[in-house]
Design an enzyme around this catalytic site. Structure first.
Site, PDB file in Angstrom:
ATOM      1  N   THR A  29       0.825  -1.215   0.000  1.00  0.00           N
ATOM      2  CA  THR A  29       0.000   0.000   0.000  1.00  0.00           C
ATOM      3  C   THR A  29       0.860   1.267   0.000  1.00  0.00           C
ATOM      4  O   THR A  29       0.641   2.177  -0.802  1.00  0.00           O
ATOM      5  CB  THR A  29      -0.913   0.003   1.259  1.00  0.00           C
ATOM      6  OG1 THR A  29      -1.611  -1.236   1.299  1.00  0.00           O
ATOM      7  CG2 THR A  29      -1.893   1.150   1.235  1.00  0.00           C
ATOM      8  N   VAL A  30       1.841   1.327   0.892  1.00  0.00           N
ATOM      9  CA  VAL A  30       2.664   2.545   1.001  1.00  0.00           C
ATOM     10  C   VAL A  30       3.841   2.478   0.020  1.00  0.00           C
ATOM     11  O   VAL A  30       4.107   3.438  -0.706  1.00  0.00           O
ATOM     12  CB  VAL A  30       3.170   2.744   2.453  1.00  0.00           C
ATOM     13  CG1 VAL A  30       3.935   4.062   2.565  1.00  0.00           C
ATOM     14  CG2 VAL A  30       2.008   2.720   3.449  1.00  0.00           C
TER      15      VAL A  30
ATOM     16  N   GLY B 193       0.356   8.861  10.067  1.00  0.00           N
ATOM     17  CA  GLY B 193       0.436   8.920   8.600  1.00  0.00           C
ATOM     18  C   GLY B 193       0.991  10.205   8.028  1.00  0.00           C
ATOM     19  O   GLY B 193       2.164  10.531   8.223  1.00  0.00           O
TER      20      GLY B 193
ATOM     21  N   ILE C 136       0.438  13.282   8.764  1.00  0.00           N
ATOM     22  CA  ILE C 136       0.551  14.474   9.626  1.00  0.00           C
ATOM     23  C   ILE C 136       1.996  14.675  10.066  1.00  0.00           C
ATOM     24  O   ILE C 136       2.597  13.779  10.650  1.00  0.00           O
ATOM     25  CB  ILE C 136      -0.325  14.332  10.895  1.00  0.00           C
ATOM     26  CG1 ILE C 136      -1.767  14.012  10.531  1.00  0.00           C
ATOM     27  CG2 ILE C 136      -0.248  15.589  11.747  1.00  0.00           C
ATOM     28  CD1 ILE C 136      -2.650  13.756  11.735  1.00  0.00           C
TER      29      ILE C 136
ATOM     30  N   GLY D 202     -13.511  -0.711   4.235  1.00  0.00           N
ATOM     31  CA  GLY D 202     -12.053  -0.815   4.132  1.00  0.00           C
ATOM     32  C   GLY D 202     -11.305   0.009   5.170  1.00  0.00           C
ATOM     33  O   GLY D 202     -10.080   0.122   5.103  1.00  0.00           O
TER      34      GLY D 202
ATOM     35  N   GLU E 246      -9.434  -3.725   9.276  1.00  0.00           N
ATOM     36  CA  GLU E 246      -8.953  -4.984   8.721  1.00  0.00           C
ATOM     37  C   GLU E 246      -9.923  -6.108   9.086  1.00  0.00           C
ATOM     38  O   GLU E 246     -10.720  -5.970  10.021  1.00  0.00           O
ATOM     39  CB  GLU E 246      -7.599  -5.322   9.343  1.00  0.00           C
ATOM     40  CG  GLU E 246      -6.640  -4.168   9.339  1.00  0.00           C
ATOM     41  CD  GLU E 246      -5.396  -4.434   8.526  1.00  0.00           C
ATOM     42  OE1 GLU E 246      -5.132  -5.612   8.246  1.00  0.00           O
ATOM     43  OE2 GLU E 246      -4.730  -3.463   8.165  1.00  0.00           O
TER      44      GLU E 246
ATOM     45  N   ASP F 204      -2.048  -0.821  18.262  1.00  0.00           N
ATOM     46  CA  ASP F 204      -1.483   0.112  17.274  1.00  0.00           C
ATOM     47  C   ASP F 204      -1.286   1.493  17.914  1.00  0.00           C
ATOM     48  O   ASP F 204      -0.221   2.108  17.792  1.00  0.00           O
ATOM     49  CB  ASP F 204      -2.457   0.198  16.079  1.00  0.00           C
ATOM     50  CG  ASP F 204      -2.057   1.263  15.082  1.00  0.00           C
ATOM     51  OD1 ASP F 204      -1.197   0.998  14.237  1.00  0.00           O
ATOM     52  OD2 ASP F 204      -2.616   2.387  15.152  1.00  0.00           O
TER      53      ASP F 204
ATOM     54  N   LYS G 180       2.251   3.879  18.942  1.00  0.00           N
ATOM     55  CA  LYS G 180       2.428   5.292  18.593  1.00  0.00           C
ATOM     56  C   LYS G 180       2.614   6.136  19.861  1.00  0.00           C
ATOM     57  O   LYS G 180       3.399   7.092  19.874  1.00  0.00           O
ATOM     58  CB  LYS G 180       1.238   5.772  17.778  1.00  0.00           C
ATOM     59  CG  LYS G 180       1.191   5.085  16.406  1.00  0.00           C
ATOM     60  CD  LYS G 180      -0.156   5.217  15.752  1.00  0.00           C
ATOM     61  CE  LYS G 180      -0.187   4.545  14.392  1.00  0.00           C
ATOM     62  NZ  LYS G 180      -1.526   4.486  13.820  1.00  0.00           N
TER      63      LYS G 180
HETATM   64  P1  NAP Z   1       1.583  -3.954   2.886  1.00  0.00           P
HETATM   65  O1  NAP Z   1       0.596  -3.374   1.938  1.00  0.00           O
HETATM   66  O2  NAP Z   1       1.245  -5.235   3.573  1.00  0.00           O
HETATM   67  O3  NAP Z   1       2.970  -4.153   2.106  1.00  0.00           O
HETATM   68  C1  NAP Z   1       4.071  -4.794   2.680  1.00  0.00           C
HETATM   69  C2  NAP Z   1       5.108  -5.024   1.604  1.00  0.00           C
HETATM   70  O4  NAP Z   1       6.277  -5.557   2.233  1.00  0.00           O
HETATM   71  C3  NAP Z   1       4.686  -6.025   0.538  1.00  0.00           C
HETATM   72  O5  NAP Z   1       5.145  -5.618  -0.722  1.00  0.00           O
HETATM   73  C4  NAP Z   1       5.384  -7.313   0.962  1.00  0.00           C
HETATM   74  O6  NAP Z   1       5.751  -8.134  -0.125  1.00  0.00           O
HETATM   75  C5  NAP Z   1       6.643  -6.773   1.600  1.00  0.00           C
HETATM   76  N1  NAP Z   1       7.135  -7.693   2.638  1.00  0.00           N
HETATM   77  C6  NAP Z   1       6.570  -7.947   3.837  1.00  0.00           C
HETATM   78  N2  NAP Z   1       7.308  -8.845   4.513  1.00  0.00           N
HETATM   79  C7  NAP Z   1       8.337  -9.173   3.698  1.00  0.00           C
HETATM   80  C8  NAP Z   1       9.428 -10.066   3.813  1.00  0.00           C
HETATM   81  N3  NAP Z   1       9.610 -10.814   4.907  1.00  0.00           N
HETATM   82  N4  NAP Z   1      10.322 -10.135   2.798  1.00  0.00           N
HETATM   83  C9  NAP Z   1      10.144  -9.393   1.675  1.00  0.00           C
HETATM   84  N5  NAP Z   1       9.123  -8.519   1.507  1.00  0.00           N
HETATM   85  C10 NAP Z   1       8.230  -8.429   2.504  1.00  0.00           C
HETATM   86  O7  NAP Z   1       1.960  -2.919   4.038  1.00  0.00           O
HETATM   87  P2  NAP Z   1       1.706  -1.327   4.039  1.00  0.00           P
HETATM   88  O8  NAP Z   1       0.296  -1.065   4.415  1.00  0.00           O
HETATM   89  O9  NAP Z   1       2.254  -0.735   2.812  1.00  0.00           O
HETATM   90  O10 NAP Z   1       2.587  -0.911   5.320  1.00  0.00           O
HETATM   91  C11 NAP Z   1       3.995  -0.836   5.242  1.00  0.00           C
HETATM   92  C12 NAP Z   1       4.541  -0.196   6.529  1.00  0.00           C
HETATM   93  O11 NAP Z   1       4.006   1.117   6.639  1.00  0.00           O
HETATM   94  C13 NAP Z   1       4.143  -0.924   7.814  1.00  0.00           C
HETATM   95  O12 NAP Z   1       5.187  -0.848   8.743  1.00  0.00           O
HETATM   96  C14 NAP Z   1       2.942  -0.132   8.310  1.00  0.00           C
HETATM   97  O13 NAP Z   1       2.781  -0.217   9.724  1.00  0.00           O
HETATM   98  C15 NAP Z   1       3.357   1.277   7.901  1.00  0.00           C
HETATM   99  N6  NAP Z   1       2.232   2.205   7.728  1.00  0.00           N
HETATM  100  C16 NAP Z   1       1.213   1.876   6.891  1.00  0.00           C
HETATM  101  C17 NAP Z   1       0.166   2.767   6.724  1.00  0.00           C
HETATM  102  C18 NAP Z   1      -0.976   2.458   5.792  1.00  0.00           C
HETATM  103  O14 NAP Z   1      -1.898   3.284   5.683  1.00  0.00           O
HETATM  104  N7  NAP Z   1      -0.978   1.329   5.089  1.00  0.00           N
HETATM  105  C19 NAP Z   1       0.152   3.973   7.449  1.00  0.00           C
HETATM  106  C20 NAP Z   1       1.220   4.283   8.297  1.00  0.00           C
HETATM  107  C21 NAP Z   1       2.273   3.370   8.428  1.00  0.00           C
HETATM  108  P3  NAP Z   1       4.651  -8.923  -0.995  1.00  0.00           P
HETATM  109  O15 NAP Z   1       3.866  -7.856  -1.698  1.00  0.00           O
HETATM  110  O16 NAP Z   1       5.423  -9.752  -1.925  1.00  0.00           O
HETATM  111  O17 NAP Z   1       3.831  -9.690   0.000  1.00  0.00           O
END
Ligand code: NAP
Length: 437
Positions: A17-18, A136, A138, A189, A192, A203, A207
């Site tokens: 996602t990010v 996020g 902010i 959405g 989760e 969570d 923070k």
């Molecule tokens: P996500 O959509 O689940 O994406 C995670 C990515 O990391 C995927 O591409 C995954 O690969 C890869 N990954 C995970 N474990 C791995 C491993 N062991 N080896 C190799 N690749 C690996 O997560 P996200 O929502 O983008 O969040 C990413 C980070 O940002 C997290 O720490 C989250 O807490 C933080 N964050 C997210 C948000 C939000 O709104 N989503 C907001 C603030 C902070 P695959 O695609 O191949 O599975």
């Protein structure tokens, strides 16, 4: 157009996602980013688990790899957007030890290992930034760490979890139960399939630990954050709070508490009644907001989108540009590392106001007995209202809603236990903390 600038190799760990949005910005806005930071940011690899999955038009397939350690070795700048404690923790640590600039949004990892990773960064004289880990889009960590570095922060109160704010807001505006509001949040959405980390407060606790560490210049352990989620908040709690001029918000709270000339930290997350005139009371839907009070600055309010690919990528890219500017200027400057030891205040000594609901037999003398219990535990009553239960279970009973003056949590819990043991009390009293005074 910038000419003859140096080129820095960027490793993107995670392309979900990010990470997908960060890849888009790095490729789509490459020229503009170069002129803003003074170096060309060359995406040299994208580390993922599933190398066969389609990553969209902004990621060149040849950059995809599952050899994350090898990718880190080749990079100058590492952007970790995988999440989880491992392998993210080891990859970040080895990058920092090898003198690479690191940016992460991983709140779970940072809450666990902030002091250790900041020290590794300081020892290698490199930047370690994680603005996106709290709230996020902010900008809140940089204002706390840099803009307020010359002030003394006395409290931070934040709506730092959009899912729970959406649920409480939906319960408030529609009268829905917790279960129905959660189901709606999942359908849209905002929540989760497994909402535990959000609704049980894990969570927000991560923070809160990060906010406490930065605002008190200490290393505040996640295990010391008192954590109570929103699963027990009822539609009736919300309606009676409204009737009394309050809204219920799920807050992360950091307080600097002075006792006997020494500073303590009271850090907690729990549902909190806020006067409906408080700046945080008007934060609706899945938005986040953080309200900071500092000795000289006074009150400051930060608000915006706390999650989502593009908003979170904005914060990540802000860290990338500001870190690279320092690299281009010839050094990292000084990284924030813990400089103080601030002891965690036991939660039983944390002080706030409380709203207590007591269901009693509607007969003379009961009020007096209850008031006596409050006084025995040195809790003083600010206001009280009474309503009669007219239907269903408990019909004919009275519900007393009592708001107290500020008192300690331990005394409040003892008061509730003693009130519960009074013969005229029909069920265990419930209570909620009141903030924003
Ligand atoms: P996500 O959509 O689940 O994406 C995670 C990515 O990391 C995927 O591409 C995954 O690969 C890869 N990954 C995970 N474990 C791995 C491993 N062991 N080896 C190799 N690749 C690996 O997560 P996200 O929502 O983008 O969040 C990413 C980070 O940002 C997290 O720490 C989250 O807490 C933080 N964050 C997210 C948000 C939000 O709104 N989503 C907001 C603030 C902070 P695959 O695609 O191949 O599975």
């Amino acid at each position: 157009m910038v000419t003859s600038v140096k080129s820095l190799g960027v490793a993107l760990l995670g392309c979900g996602t990010v990470g997908g949005e960060v890849a888009r910005i790095l490729t789509q806005d490459a020229e503009e980013l170069t002129s803003r930071c003074g170096a060309r940011l060359e995406l040299i690899g994208v580390g993922v688990r599933d190398t066969a999955a389609d990553r969209g038009p902004h990621v060149d397939r040849s950059l995809i790899t599952d050899d994350l350690a090898g990718l880190v070795e080749r990079a100058d700048v590492v952007i970790e957007l995988m999440g989880g404690l491992e392998p993210a923790g080891s990859l970040i640590e080895s990058a920092l030890r090898a003198g690479k600039t690191v940016i992460s949004a991983n709140k779970a990892l940072i809450a666990e290992r902030l002091a250790e990773l900041s020290t590794a960064a300081a020892e290698s004289r490199v930047q370690f930034s994680y603005e996106a880990a709290v709230a996020g889009a902010i900008p809140i960590l940089r204002p706390i760490r840099d803009s307020l570095a010359g002030d003394r922060i006395t409290s931070v109160m934040g709506i730092v979890n959009g899912t729970t704010n959406y649920i409480l807001d939906a319960m408030d505006s529609t009268g829905a139960s917790f279960e129905d509001a959660l189901a709606k949040a999942q359908e849209l959405g905002y929540a989760e399939a497994d909402p535990t980390a959000d609704v049980e407060g894990h969570d927000a606790a991560a923070k809160a630990a990060i906010l406490a560490s930065l605002s008190l210049h200490t290393a505040f352990p996640l295990s010391e954050v008192y954590t109570e989620g929103i699963t027990r908040v009822t539609a009736e709690d919300i309606a009676s709070a409204r009737a009394a001029g309050y809204v219920i918000k799920f807050l992360a709270i950091v307080e600097r508490v002075e006792k006997d000339g020494e500073d303590f930290a009271a850090v907690r997350v729990h549902p909190t009644l806020l006067p409906d005139t408080h700046p945080l009371a008007s934060v609706r839907g899945a938005y986040n907001a953080v309200y900071v009070e500092a000795e000289n600055a006074g009150s400051l309010m930060f608000m915006g989108q706390g999650a989502g690919g593009a908003p979170t990528a904005s914060a990540v890219m802000g860290d990338v540009i500001s870190s690279v500017r320092r690299v281009v200027a010839g050094g990292p400057g000084r990284t924030e590392t813990p400089t103080c030891v601030v002891t965690s205040l036991p939660h039983s000594l944390a002080e706030t106001r409380y709203s207590i609901a007591v269901t009693v037999e509607d007969r003379p003398g009961v009020l007096e007995q209850i008031a006596r219990v409050f006084s025995t535990h040195s809790q003083s009553i600010e206001s009280m209202s009474q309503s009669l239960v007219t239907d269903g279970e408990g019909s004919g009973a009275a519900v007393l809603r009592i708001i107290t003056h500020t008192g300690a949590e331990g005394d409040l819990r003892a008061t509730v236990e003693d009130i519960h043991s009074l013969p005229a009390v029909i069920r265990k009293p419930t209570f909620m903390r009141v903030g924003g005074n």
